[in-house]
Motif scaffolding. Structure first.
Motif, PDB file in Angstrom:
ATOM      1  N   LYS A 166     -35.536  56.956  29.009  1.00  0.00           N
ATOM      2  CA  LYS A 166     -35.475  58.269  29.539  1.00  0.00           C
ATOM      3  C   LYS A 166     -34.270  58.436  29.899  1.00  0.00           C
ATOM      4  CE  LYS A 166     -37.973  58.083  33.988  1.00  0.00           C
ATOM      5  NZ  LYS A 166     -38.026  57.801  35.376  1.00  0.00           N
ATOM      6  N   SER A 167     -33.705  59.578  29.441  1.00  0.00           N
ATOM      7  CA  SER A 167     -32.171  59.627  29.600  1.00  0.00           C
ATOM      8  C   SER A 167     -31.967  60.203  31.289  1.00  0.00           C
ATOM      9  CB  SER A 167     -32.162  60.827  28.703  1.00  0.00           C
ATOM     10  OG  SER A 167     -32.397  62.420  29.722  1.00  0.00           O
ATOM     11  N   ASP A 168     -30.546  59.971  31.361  1.00  0.00           N
ATOM     12  CA  ASP A 168     -29.773  59.716  32.551  1.00  0.00           C
ATOM     13  C   ASP A 168     -29.774  61.353  33.241  1.00  0.00           C
ATOM     14  OD1 ASP A 168     -28.640  56.987  32.221  1.00  0.00           O
ATOM     15  OD2 ASP A 168     -27.038  57.733  31.769  1.00  0.00           O
ATOM     16  N   ALA A 169     -30.195  62.375  32.211  1.00  0.00           N
ATOM     17  CA  ALA A 169     -30.482  63.398  32.631  1.00  0.00           C
ATOM     18  C   ALA A 169     -31.531  63.573  33.618  1.00  0.00           C
ATOM     19  CB  ALA A 169     -29.826  64.089  31.710  1.00  0.00           C
ATOM     20  N   ILE A 170     -33.006  63.300  32.804  1.00  0.00           N
ATOM     21  CA  ILE A 170     -34.001  63.528  33.255  1.00  0.00           C
ATOM     22  C   ILE A 170     -34.477  62.705  34.293  1.00  0.00           C
ATOM     23  CG2 ILE A 170     -36.062  62.633  32.662  1.00  0.00           C
ATOM     24  CD1 ILE A 170     -35.889  63.706  29.325  1.00  0.00           C
ATOM     25  N   GLN A 171     -33.547  61.588  34.516  1.00  0.00           N
ATOM     26  CA  GLN A 171     -33.424  60.685  35.829  1.00  0.00           C
ATOM     27  C   GLN A 171     -32.917  61.538  37.109  1.00  0.00           C
ATOM     28  OE1 GLN A 171     -35.072  57.926  36.273  1.00  0.00           O
ATOM     29  NE2 GLN A 171     -34.698  58.623  37.880  1.00  0.00           N
ATOM     30  N   ALA A 172     -31.756  62.085  36.741  1.00  0.00           N
ATOM     31  CA  ALA A 172     -31.308  63.036  38.069  1.00  0.00           C
ATOM     32  C   ALA A 172     -31.769  63.479  37.862  1.00  0.00           C
ATOM     33  CB  ALA A 172     -29.892  63.517  36.947  1.00  0.00           C
ATOM     34  N   ASP A 173     -32.721  64.791  37.277  1.00  0.00           N
ATOM     35  CA  ASP A 173     -33.443  65.955  37.417  1.00  0.00           C
ATOM     36  C   ASP A 173     -35.121  65.423  38.053  1.00  0.00           C
ATOM     37  OD1 ASP A 173     -31.502  67.602  36.299  1.00  0.00           O
ATOM     38  OD2 ASP A 173     -33.228  67.880  34.527  1.00  0.00           O
ATOM     39  N   GLU A 174     -35.258  64.212  37.797  1.00  0.00           N
ATOM     40  CA  GLU A 174     -36.608  63.922  38.669  1.00  0.00           C
ATOM     41  C   GLU A 174     -36.124  63.009  40.182  1.00  0.00           C
ATOM     42  OE1 GLU A 174     -39.185  60.153  38.307  1.00  0.00           O
ATOM     43  OE2 GLU A 174     -38.721  60.332  36.765  1.00  0.00           O
ATOM     44  N   ASP A 175     -35.097  62.433  40.132  1.00  0.00           N
ATOM     45  CA  ASP A 175     -34.936  62.414  41.495  1.00  0.00           C
ATOM     46  C   ASP A 175     -34.651  63.705  42.283  1.00  0.00           C
ATOM     47  OD1 ASP A 175     -34.510  59.721  40.521  1.00  0.00           O
ATOM     48  OD2 ASP A 175     -32.496  59.533  40.145  1.00  0.00           O
ATOM     49  N   ALA A 176     -33.187  64.780  42.250  1.00  0.00           N
ATOM     50  CA  ALA A 176     -33.573  65.571  43.017  1.00  0.00           C
ATOM     51  C   ALA A 176     -35.064  66.266  43.380  1.00  0.00           C
ATOM     52  CB  ALA A 176     -32.666  66.647  41.269  1.00  0.00           C
ATOM     53  N   CYS A 177     -35.479  66.668  41.733  1.00  0.00           N
ATOM     54  CA  CYS A 177     -36.665  67.092  41.990  1.00  0.00           C
ATOM     55  C   CYS A 177     -37.018  66.389  43.309  1.00  0.00           C
ATOM     56  CB  CYS A 177     -37.401  67.363  40.587  1.00  0.00           C
ATOM     57  SG  CYS A 177     -38.876  68.488  41.404  1.00  0.00           S
ATOM     58  N   MET A 178     -37.740  64.841  43.517  1.00  0.00           N
ATOM     59  CA  MET A 178     -38.673  64.112  44.430  1.00  0.00           C
ATOM     60  C   MET A 178     -37.801  63.808  45.934  1.00  0.00           C
ATOM     61  SD  MET A 178     -41.008  63.609  42.397  1.00  0.00           S
ATOM     62  CE  MET A 178     -42.326  62.582  43.229  1.00  0.00           C
ATOM     63  N   GLY A 179     -36.049  63.965  45.519  1.00  0.00           N
ATOM     64  CA  GLY A 179     -35.968  64.608  47.067  1.00  0.00           C
ATOM     65  C   GLY A 179     -35.363  63.208  46.853  1.00  0.00           C
TER      66      GLY A 179
END
Length: 178
Positions: A165-178
């Motif tokens: 998992k890329s850092d960008a995908i992790q950051a997007d997931e964290d932002a979306c899930m809150g």
């Protein structure tokens, strides 16, 4: 030796025979078709030339992170109605086919808004998942997994190998899930 065999009514047998025939002039879609094939990669996400999310499967069977995540998310949220591995059920259609046949934006809209088809021959309801972060935060992942399944690029079951998992995908997931 006699065997017991049920006979189908002639009309039903004819209908079943027609369903089994391929549609004339319709070829099976190819994963190499530009509307499915990955044209570029950005931060571990793959896209077609038209900027539509898509899968990437290496020659050794390694799938991109979103396809792997899509497998997991599909089986957490969608398979109860639509069957394992996008194969469909007696209750709901095979989503692996929908992801190939439907436009990405139509697919997204049906999942987000839901859909109801009620007429003399069918009564189907797809509930809205637009407020469910477990679906909406991963809808592109679910879509690319189902598209890969529909094109026969990913077999049934959990993919054995995946990209990190890329850092960008992790950051997007964290932002979306809150």
């Amino acid at each position: 030796m006699l065997t017991s065999r049920r006979l189908l009514p002639a009309g039903l047998a004819a209908c079943l025979a027609l369903v089994a025939l391929p549609v004339l002039g319709e070829e099976a879609p190819s994963p190499d078709d530009p509307k499915f094939a990955a044209a570029y990669e950005q931060d571990g996400r793959y896209f077609t030339a038209d900027d539509i999310p898509t899968f990437n499967v290496a020659e050794d069977g390694t799938v991109d992170w979103r396809t792997f995540s899509g497998f997991r998310r599909y089986h957490a949220e969608c398979h109860v109605c639509h069957g394992p591995d996008g194969e469909g059920s007696t209750y709901a259609p095979a989503l692996k086919n929908s992801a190939v046949k439907m436009d990405y934006y139509d697919f997204y809209g049906v999942v987000a808004e839901g859909r109801q088809k009620v007429n003399a021959s069918e009564n189907s309801v797809m509930p809205s998942f637009g407020t469910n972060p477990n679906v909406m935060c991963y809808l592109d992942d679910i879509y690319v997994y189902l598209k890969a399944r529909g094109l026969g690029v990913v077999e049934r079951g959990r993919p054995a190998k995946k990209e990190a998992k890329s850092d960008a995908i992790q950051a997007d997931e964290d932002a979306c899930m809150g």
